[in-house]
Design a protein around this motif. Sequence first.
Motif, PDB file in Angstrom:
ATOM      1  N   ASP A  77       0.817  -1.214   0.000  1.00 20.99           N
ATOM      2  CA  ASP A  77       0.000   0.000   0.000  1.00 20.99           C
ATOM      3  C   ASP A  77       0.850   1.263   0.000  1.00 20.99           C
ATOM      4  O   ASP A  77       0.310   2.372   0.005  1.00 20.99           O
ATOM      5  CB  ASP A  77      -0.918   0.020   1.235  1.00 20.99           C
ATOM      6  N   GLY A  78       2.172   1.105   0.008  1.00 27.12           N
ATOM      7  CA  GLY A  78       3.066   2.260   0.056  1.00 27.12           C
ATOM      8  C   GLY A  78       3.530   2.516   1.473  1.00 27.12           C
ATOM      9  O   GLY A  78       3.260   1.739   2.391  1.00 27.12           O
ATOM     10  N   PRO A  79       4.244   3.624   1.693  1.00 29.72           N
ATOM     11  CA  PRO A  79       4.753   3.929   3.033  1.00 29.72           C
ATOM     12  C   PRO A  79       3.614   4.075   4.037  1.00 29.72           C
ATOM     13  O   PRO A  79       2.512   4.515   3.707  1.00 29.72           O
ATOM     14  CB  PRO A  79       5.489   5.267   2.838  1.00 29.72           C
ATOM     15  N   ALA A  80       3.914   3.734   5.289  1.00 30.23           N
ATOM     16  CA  ALA A  80       2.895   3.802   6.332  1.00 30.23           C
ATOM     17  C   ALA A  80       2.730   5.207   6.888  1.00 30.23           C
ATOM     18  O   ALA A  80       1.665   5.542   7.409  1.00 30.23           O
ATOM     19  CB  ALA A  80       3.265   2.853   7.478  1.00 30.23           C
ATOM     20  N   ALA A  81       3.772   6.040   6.791  1.00 29.48           N
ATOM     21  CA  ALA A  81       3.759   7.275   7.569  1.00 29.48           C
ATOM     22  C   ALA A  81       4.189   8.499   6.769  1.00 29.48           C
ATOM     23  O   ALA A  81       4.933   8.409   5.790  1.00 29.48           O
ATOM     24  CB  ALA A  81       4.670   7.121   8.788  1.00 29.48           C
ATOM     25  N   HIS A  82       3.694   9.638   7.219  1.00 29.96           N
ATOM     26  CA  HIS A  82       4.169  10.958   6.814  1.00 29.96           C
ATOM     27  C   HIS A  82       5.021  11.529   7.935  1.00 29.96           C
ATOM     28  O   HIS A  82       4.662  11.404   9.118  1.00 29.96           O
ATOM     29  CB  HIS A  82       2.997  11.927   6.628  1.00 29.96           C
ATOM     30  N   PRO A 153      -1.549   6.353   6.836  1.00 28.10           N
ATOM     31  CA  PRO A 153      -2.265   6.160   8.096  1.00 28.10           C
ATOM     32  C   PRO A 153      -1.625   6.801   9.314  1.00 28.10           C
ATOM     33  O   PRO A 153      -2.311   7.089  10.299  1.00 28.10           O
ATOM     34  CB  PRO A 153      -2.319   4.632   8.254  1.00 28.10           C
ATOM     35  N   VAL A 154      -0.311   7.034   9.276  1.00 27.69           N
ATOM     36  CA  VAL A 154       0.392   7.545  10.448  1.00 27.69           C
ATOM     37  C   VAL A 154       1.023   8.899  10.130  1.00 27.69           C
ATOM     38  O   VAL A 154       1.682   9.054   9.097  1.00 27.69           O
ATOM     39  CB  VAL A 154       1.493   6.558  10.904  1.00 27.69           C
ATOM     40  N   TRP A 155       0.818   9.859  11.029  1.00 27.01           N
ATOM     41  CA  TRP A 155       1.450  11.172  10.899  1.00 27.01           C
ATOM     42  C   TRP A 155       2.450  11.366  12.028  1.00 27.01           C
ATOM     43  O   TRP A 155       2.110  11.193  13.207  1.00 27.01           O
ATOM     44  CB  TRP A 155       0.412  12.292  10.993  1.00 27.01           C
ATOM     45  N   PHE A 156       3.677  11.741  11.676  1.00 23.95           N
ATOM     46  CA  PHE A 156       4.687  12.156  12.647  1.00 23.95           C
ATOM     47  C   PHE A 156       4.902  13.656  12.448  1.00 23.95           C
ATOM     48  O   PHE A 156       5.383  14.080  11.386  1.00 23.95           O
ATOM     49  CB  PHE A 156       5.999  11.395  12.442  1.00 23.95           C
ATOM     50  N   LEU A 157       4.559  14.450  13.443  1.00 25.55           N
ATOM     51  CA  LEU A 157       4.565  15.901  13.317  1.00 25.55           C
ATOM     52  C   LEU A 157       5.487  16.509  14.368  1.00 25.55           C
ATOM     53  O   LEU A 157       5.336  16.268  15.568  1.00 25.55           O
ATOM     54  CB  LEU A 157       3.153  16.466  13.491  1.00 25.55           C
ATOM     55  N   ASP A 158       6.433  17.331  13.918  1.00 23.98           N
ATOM     56  CA  ASP A 158       7.374  17.987  14.821  1.00 23.98           C
ATOM     57  C   ASP A 158       7.011  19.469  14.927  1.00 23.98           C
ATOM     58  O   ASP A 158       7.142  20.211  13.948  1.00 23.98           O
ATOM     59  CB  ASP A 158       8.806  17.819  14.306  1.00 23.98           C
ATOM     60  N   GLU A 159       6.548  19.871  16.088  1.00 27.76           N
ATOM     61  CA  GLU A 159       6.132  21.254  16.361  1.00 27.76           C
ATOM     62  C   GLU A 159       5.196  21.779  15.263  1.00 27.76           C
ATOM     63  O   GLU A 159       5.463  22.800  14.631  1.00 27.76           O
ATOM     64  CB  GLU A 159       7.358  22.173  16.512  1.00 27.76           C
ATOM     65  N   PRO A 160       4.085  21.110  15.017  1.00 22.68           N
ATOM     66  CA  PRO A 160       3.211  21.493  13.899  1.00 22.68           C
ATOM     67  C   PRO A 160       2.524  22.841  14.087  1.00 22.68           C
ATOM     68  O   PRO A 160       2.042  23.421  13.121  1.00 22.68           O
ATOM     69  CB  PRO A 160       2.186  20.355  13.847  1.00 22.68           C
ATOM     70  N   GLY A 183      -9.456   6.428  11.725  1.00 22.84           N
ATOM     71  CA  GLY A 183      -8.575   5.365  12.178  1.00 22.84           C
ATOM     72  C   GLY A 183      -7.114   5.680  12.006  1.00 22.84           C
ATOM     73  O   GLY A 183      -6.266   4.813  12.262  1.00 22.84           O
ATOM     74  N   GLY A 184      -6.793   6.900  11.566  1.00 24.57           N
ATOM     75  CA  GLY A 184      -5.402   7.302  11.475  1.00 24.57           C
ATOM     76  C   GLY A 184      -4.815   7.505  12.860  1.00 24.57           C
ATOM     77  O   GLY A 184      -5.524   7.543  13.868  1.00 24.57           O
ATOM     78  N   SER A 185      -3.508   7.619  12.924  1.00 26.30           N
ATOM     79  CA  SER A 185      -2.840   7.877  14.193  1.00 26.30           C
ATOM     80  C   SER A 185      -1.771   8.939  13.986  1.00 26.30           C
ATOM     81  O   SER A 185      -1.376   9.241  12.858  1.00 26.30           O
ATOM     82  CB  SER A 185      -2.224   6.587  14.763  1.00 26.30           C
TER      83      SER A 185
END
Length: 208
Positions: A77-82, A153-160, A183-185
Amino acid sequence: MTHRQVQFSVFIKALDLCFGRGESMLGHVDRLEVSPGEGLLLRGPNGVGKSTLLLTLAGLIPALDGTIEFVGHDPEDGPAAHYCGHKNAVRARLGVAETLGFWAGLNGRTGVSIDDALGAVGLTQAARLDAGYLSAGQQRRLALARLLVSERPVWFLDEPTAALDTAGQALLAELLRQHLARGGSAVIATHDDIPVEGLRVYQLGAKA
């Protein structure tokens, strides 16, 4: 803006994770889990390793030890995270719509259209401008629009929330609500409060 009605079901699990810069360890996490529909706010003083842990979870720097899994994710499905860092990665002489189109082409055009994403972050009127004309807050909105044009499905956010005004912070909160509702995280390194149900705090400190 209308999202596709795809429901996510990826479970993030990190066990006995050592993270750091180079060979120097900054911290250790015994167990970290984030379920579908849930978000984690990484908290702690400056220099404790919030950004380094985020980069490690995102796979952008190697863990010194331990395991990280995206349970339920199919690699086909491609990469899991941004990963959206504290820098906006905006080129001043590239147009706003062109910038978002570049990121969509790189990450996959699996989400909403360029126009819909710009509308969602309040940048429709700026679409034809060079990105260098945007204010710091507008550049942050443009960076957040990358999350919308490529579904993951997954977001990694640094000081958004950096440089965002009150309206921009409310926008971020709404984007997170929509993502978690599907259902995202998310794992977010921030000192700020984000008023979204489903976010819990993970405190990093001297023992992390």
